[in-house]
Design an enzyme around this catalytic site. Sequence first.
Site, PDB file in Angstrom:
ATOM      1  CB  ILE A  62       7.769   1.304  -4.350  1.00 14.86           C
ATOM      2  CG1 ILE A  62       9.088   0.570  -4.621  1.00 14.86           C
ATOM      3  CG2 ILE A  62       6.718   0.324  -3.861  1.00 14.86           C
ATOM      4  CD1 ILE A  62       9.621  -0.253  -3.481  1.00 14.86           C
ATOM      5  N   PRO A  63       5.279   3.139  -6.491  1.00 15.87           N
ATOM      6  CG  PRO A  63       4.361   3.305  -8.624  1.00 15.87           C
ATOM      7  CD  PRO A  63       5.594   2.886  -7.894  1.00 15.87           C
ATOM      8  CG  HIS A  64       2.468   3.195  -1.910  1.00 20.85           C
ATOM      9  ND1 HIS A  64       3.793   3.471  -2.204  1.00 20.85           N
ATOM     10  CD2 HIS A  64       2.185   3.862  -0.778  1.00 20.85           C
ATOM     11  CE1 HIS A  64       4.274   4.258  -1.261  1.00 20.85           C
ATOM     12  NE2 HIS A  64       3.329   4.523  -0.386  1.00 20.85           N
ATOM     13  N   GLY A  65      -1.050   3.732  -3.210  1.00 22.62           N
ATOM     14  CA  GLY A  65      -2.127   4.678  -2.936  1.00 22.62           C
ATOM     15  C   GLY A  65      -1.924   5.489  -1.667  1.00 22.62           C
TER      16      GLY A  65
END
Length: 145
Positions: A62-65
């Site tokens: 779950i890539p996020h900033g």
Amino acid sequence: MAQNIISSDKIMLNASVENKGEAIRLAGKLLVEKGHVTAEYIEKMLEREEMLTTYLGNGVAIPHGTNDSKQWIKTTGISIVQVPSGVDFGDGNIAYVIIGIAGRGDEHLEILSKLAEVCMEEENIKAMVQATTPEQIIEILEKGE
């Protein structure tokens, strides 16, 4: 999940990627194309991955900033990249479903907890990996609420 957060046009099926960076870029590009974030957000997603893996387990990342990437988020949204052959997220962790997240304010926390619930069930992940339409993936996510 609210309709504008996830929609079939933010789901990419049967993606083939060389590495996790490419997978994260695809997830980010879908968020950019649909107006949730600016292009700078993708770099922050990659930066976040360098700090600590976003691999959740059960074949999901779950890539996020980063915390300082909020300025590049316009609206809350998620994108999904299905990688049937898998992509290495480090330490032998292979992700088959990459879920890009952009959340305004604290909305990303609520989305993360809902996604974590769905992704804890291995059969949900298998179903997402085997899905042949974006609608099937949306149905799995909505069923898990």
